[in-house]
Structure formats: structure tokens, C-alpha cells
Scaffold this motif. Structure first.
Motif, PDB file in Angstrom:
ATOM      1  N   LEU A 117      58.147  23.179 -13.301  1.00 11.61           N
ATOM      2  CA  LEU A 117      59.222  23.138 -14.310  1.00 11.61           C
ATOM      3  C   LEU A 117      59.153  24.331 -15.166  1.00 11.61           C
ATOM      4  N   GLY A 118      58.588  24.492 -15.909  1.00 14.30           N
ATOM      5  CA  GLY A 118      58.590  25.726 -17.756  1.00 14.30           C
ATOM      6  C   GLY A 118      58.908  26.886 -16.734  1.00 14.30           C
ATOM      7  N   LEU A 119      58.217  27.110 -15.525  1.00 15.08           N
ATOM      8  CA  LEU A 119      58.934  28.670 -15.129  1.00 15.08           C
ATOM      9  C   LEU A 119      60.484  28.623 -14.347  1.00 15.08           C
ATOM     10  N   LEU A 120      60.383  27.837 -13.847  1.00 19.31           N
ATOM     11  CA  LEU A 120      61.382  27.816 -13.062  1.00 19.31           C
ATOM     12  C   LEU A 120      62.956  27.297 -13.843  1.00 19.31           C
ATOM     13  N   THR A 121      62.643  26.691 -15.112  1.00 21.20           N
ATOM     14  CA  THR A 121      63.923  26.820 -16.414  1.00 21.20           C
ATOM     15  C   THR A 121      64.101  28.449 -16.625  1.00 21.20           C
ATOM     16  N   TRP A 122      62.452  28.704 -17.072  1.00 22.12           N
ATOM     17  CA  TRP A 122      62.672  30.053 -17.979  1.00 22.12           C
ATOM     18  C   TRP A 122      63.125  31.045 -16.769  1.00 22.12           C
ATOM     19  N   PHE A 123      62.618  30.999 -15.686  1.00 22.68           N
ATOM     20  CA  PHE A 123      63.598  32.013 -15.015  1.00 22.68           C
ATOM     21  C   PHE A 123      64.773  32.126 -14.744  1.00 22.68           C
ATOM     22  N   TRP A 124      65.383  30.967 -14.878  1.00 27.04           N
ATOM     23  CA  TRP A 124      67.363  30.779 -15.200  1.00 27.04           C
ATOM     24  C   TRP A 124      67.967  31.076 -16.679  1.00 27.04           C
ATOM     25  N   LEU A 125      66.549  30.809 -17.417  1.00 26.76           N
ATOM     26  CA  LEU A 125      67.405  31.314 -18.734  1.00 26.76           C
ATOM     27  C   LEU A 125      67.212  32.405 -19.368  1.00 26.76           C
ATOM     28  N   THR A 126      66.648  33.948 -18.255  1.00 27.55           N
ATOM     29  CA  THR A 126      66.142  35.069 -17.972  1.00 27.55           C
ATOM     30  C   THR A 126      67.378  35.820 -17.646  1.00 27.55           C
ATOM     31  N   PRO A 127      68.098  37.076 -18.150  1.00 25.01           N
ATOM     32  CA  PRO A 127      68.931  37.151 -16.705  1.00 25.01           C
ATOM     33  C   PRO A 127      68.083  38.650 -15.748  1.00 25.01           C
ATOM     34  N   VAL A 128      67.685  38.112 -15.057  1.00 27.22           N
ATOM     35  CA  VAL A 128      67.419  38.418 -13.927  1.00 27.22           C
ATOM     36  C   VAL A 128      68.007  38.269 -12.371  1.00 27.22           C
ATOM     37  N   VAL A 129      68.837  37.136 -12.328  1.00 23.25           N
ATOM     38  CA  VAL A 129      69.460  37.413 -11.096  1.00 23.25           C
ATOM     39  C   VAL A 129      71.378  37.654 -11.417  1.00 23.25           C
ATOM     40  N   TYR A 130      71.713  37.284 -12.952  1.00 23.17           N
ATOM     41  CA  TYR A 130      72.037  37.713 -13.322  1.00 23.17           C
ATOM     42  C   TYR A 130      71.811  38.585 -14.491  1.00 23.17           C
ATOM     43  N   PRO A 131      73.465  39.907 -14.792  1.00 19.42           N
ATOM     44  CA  PRO A 131      73.024  40.600 -15.602  1.00 19.42           C
ATOM     45  C   PRO A 131      73.406  39.782 -17.234  1.00 19.42           C
ATOM     46  N   TRP A 132      72.007  40.733 -18.001  1.00 20.03           N
ATOM     47  CA  TRP A 132      72.025  40.457 -19.559  1.00 20.03           C
ATOM     48  C   TRP A 132      73.740  40.577 -20.374  1.00 20.03           C
ATOM     49  N   SER A 133      74.795  41.360 -19.602  1.00 19.98           N
ATOM     50  CA  SER A 133      76.016  41.428 -19.896  1.00 19.98           C
ATOM     51  C   SER A 133      76.899  39.977 -20.108  1.00 19.98           C
ATOM     52  N   PHE A 134      76.311  38.867 -19.093  1.00 23.44           N
ATOM     53  CA  PHE A 134      76.837  37.709 -19.070  1.00 23.44           C
ATOM     54  C   PHE A 134      76.176  37.164 -20.687  1.00 23.44           C
ATOM     55  N   VAL A 175      82.395  54.643 -13.240  1.00 25.50           N
ATOM     56  CA  VAL A 175      82.822  54.533 -14.142  1.00 25.50           C
ATOM     57  C   VAL A 175      83.839  53.177 -14.841  1.00 25.50           C
ATOM     58  N   ASP A 176      84.640  52.800 -13.211  1.00 25.30           N
ATOM     59  CA  ASP A 176      84.712  51.496 -13.315  1.00 25.30           C
ATOM     60  C   ASP A 176      84.380  50.402 -12.656  1.00 25.30           C
ATOM     61  N   GLN A 177      83.072  50.951 -12.628  1.00 28.51           N
ATOM     62  CA  GLN A 177      81.918  49.742 -12.198  1.00 28.51           C
ATOM     63  C   GLN A 177      80.944  49.302 -13.152  1.00 28.51           C
ATOM     64  N   GLN A 178      81.016  50.541 -14.126  1.00 25.64           N
ATOM     65  CA  GLN A 178      79.479  50.537 -14.920  1.00 25.64           C
ATOM     66  C   GLN A 178      80.718  49.604 -16.668  1.00 25.64           C
ATOM     67  N   GLU A 179      81.408  48.643 -16.116  1.00 22.65           N
ATOM     68  CA  GLU A 179      81.888  47.785 -17.483  1.00 22.65           C
ATOM     69  C   GLU A 179      81.154  46.206 -17.310  1.00 22.65           C
ATOM     70  N   GLN A 180      80.857  46.210 -16.903  1.00 24.67           N
ATOM     71  CA  GLN A 180      80.167  45.043 -16.331  1.00 24.67           C
ATOM     72  C   GLN A 180      78.538  45.333 -16.569  1.00 24.67           C
ATOM     73  N   PHE A 181      78.153  45.932 -17.363  1.00 30.01           N
ATOM     74  CA  PHE A 181      76.766  46.657 -17.866  1.00 30.01           C
ATOM     75  C   PHE A 181      77.067  47.171 -18.980  1.00 30.01           C
ATOM     76  N   THR A 182      77.705  47.487 -19.570  1.00 31.80           N
ATOM     77  CA  THR A 182      78.728  47.827 -21.138  1.00 31.80           C
ATOM     78  C   THR A 182      77.424  47.850 -21.931  1.00 31.80           C
ATOM     79  N   GLU A 183      77.145  46.503 -22.623  1.00 36.82           N
ATOM     80  CA  GLU A 183      76.093  45.904 -23.229  1.00 36.82           C
ATOM     81  C   GLU A 183      74.822  46.358 -22.729  1.00 36.82           C
ATOM     82  N   MET A 184      74.105  47.238 -22.206  1.00 39.81           N
ATOM     83  CA  MET A 184      73.223  47.298 -20.796  1.00 39.81           C
ATOM     84  C   MET A 184      73.166  49.140 -21.217  1.00 39.81           C
ATOM     85  N   ILE A 185      74.621  50.047 -21.204  1.00 42.73           N
ATOM     86  CA  ILE A 185      74.403  51.269 -21.003  1.00 42.73           C
ATOM     87  C   ILE A 185      74.307  51.428 -22.628  1.00 42.73           C
TER      88      ILE A 185
END
Length: 213
Positions: A117-134, A175-185
Motif C-alpha cells: 500500500l505504501g509503495l502504491l501511494t508513493w508511486f502516485w505521489l511521484t511524477p512517473v505517469v505525469y510530467p514534473w511540471s504538473f 517549441v509549442d510542445q515543450q511548454e508543458q515541460f518548461t519547469e524541467m527544461i
């Protein structure tokens, strides 16, 4: 864009951590007859479980590299040197928790079930399936600029963002697709180093605490 590559870049590190930690937690109880029959340093069992999972990691890395080649998407070569420390920190965090939980699991067998249960929660609290920018934008909008650093208290986030930045490398997109990764780039190499430093502190504390337990 090319979501599969983003997902696999993050899963590489998180699977190494979660699968290794799960195996380490049950390593002593699973080898009960051996533990009771022969004396040897018990720490070997959880550490071996963590290390053995490296084989799976390199197989998964091979699949990702094939995907990068098929889509002709190059990693960020200038940041490739960040991957070894990120990999080592993943192993250390898993080893520290593995030492601790494997000992506790001998006396409290429910530990291995709560870990799932802990690892499942940890997984969703970590940006694996969604970008860090979110995460970064949500924290900065709510608490002000720089609040994204609070997320680094999750020691897996600096590791995952490093893997995604280097391997997925959003700078390959228009460039127009990079906007959702600004905080990473738009972050310097030092930003990633500082964040990995935060994970390093957690890793060392966990290894020391796990060994003591």
C-alpha cells in the motif's frame, strides 16, 4: 508527446526501487531455514535482493534505448553524467529501507502487506505517469515561486526527474510542445545536482538507520 518514452524513463528508476525494496523486505523470512541453520551477516540477504534487481533494470533500460532509437529521439548527452549518481541513490534508498523493513518483517509479518500500500501511494505521489511540471506549477501557484522545492522532500522525485530529463529529453520536441515541460527544461545542471543532494541526505540517513535496526 511520445508518452511511452516518458513513462518508461520514470518507471526505470521507480521499478528498481519498489521491486528491489519488496524483495528485500521478505528476504529474511523467505530464507528462514537458511538463517536458522547457518550463521552469516543477515544484512547480506536484503542487500543481495536489491542488487539482483539491477539485472531487470538493465533489461528495461535496453527496451527504452530501443524505443529511443526507433523514434530517433536522442537523450541529453551533456547531462548523461547525472544518471550514475541517480542510479546509486536509488539503490541506497532501497537498501536503507530494505534493511529496516526486512528486520521488522521478521517480527511483524504485516509489514510486507503494508509496504504494498505504501509503495502504491508513493508511486502516485511521484511524477512517473505525469510530467514534473504538473507538480511544480501546482505548488508554485498555491504557495508562490520556489515552492516546488517542497516536493523534493519525496526523495524519489529528484531521481525520477533526472531520469526523465536525461532520457526522455523534452528538448527534442517542437517549441509549442515543450511548454508543458518548461519547469524541467529551463533548469540548469546544478538544479538537478542540488536536488540529488537532497535525496543523498535521505539515502545516507536511511542506510545508517536501516543498518542500526
Amino acid at each position: 508527446p511520445r508518452y511511452g518514452l516518458l513513462l518508461l524513463s520514470g518507471l526505470l528508476a521507480f521499478n528498481l526501487f519498489s521491486v528491489g525494496l519488496t524483495a528485500a523486505t521478505t528476504s529474511i523470512t523467505a530464507n528462514g531455514p537458511l538463517v536458522q541453520k547457518v550463521w552469516f551477516p543477515r544484512e547480506i540477504l536484503p542487500l543481495a535482493a536489491i542488487g539482483a534487481n539491477l539485472i531487470t533494470f538493465f533489461f528495461q533500460m535496453t527496451i527504452l534505448l530501443v524505443g529511443l532509437a526507433l523514434f530517433r529521439q536522442a537523450p541529453e548527452w551533456g547531462m548523461l553524467w547525472l544518471l550514475p549518481p541517480a542510479l546509486i541513490l536509488t539503490l541506497l534508498i532501497g537498501a536503507g529501507l530494505g534493511l529496516m523493513l526486512s528486520a521488522l518483517n521478521v517480527y511483524f509479518r504485516d509489514v510486507q502487506h503494508f509496504l504494498e500500500l505504501g509503495l502504491l501511494t508513493w508511486f502516485w505521489l511521484t511524477p512517473v505517469v505525469y510530467p514534473w511540471s504538473f507538480v511544480a506549477r501546482a505548488l508554485n501557484d498555491k504557495f508562490g515561486d520556489g515552492a516546488e522545492r517542497f516536493a523534493m522532500l519525496n526523495p524519489m522525485i529528484p531521481i525520477i526527474t533526472t531520469f526523465q530529463r536525461v532520457l526522455y529529453n523534452p528538448t527534442n520536441f517542437p517549441v509549442d510542445q515543450q511548454e508543458q515541460f518548461t519547469e524541467m527544461i529551463h533548469r540548469s545542471n546544478m538544479w538537478y545536482v542540488e536536488n540529488l543532494g537532497i535525496s543523498a541526505v535521505f539515502a545516507l540517513v536511511l542506510v545508517w538507520g536501516g543498518y542500526k535496526v
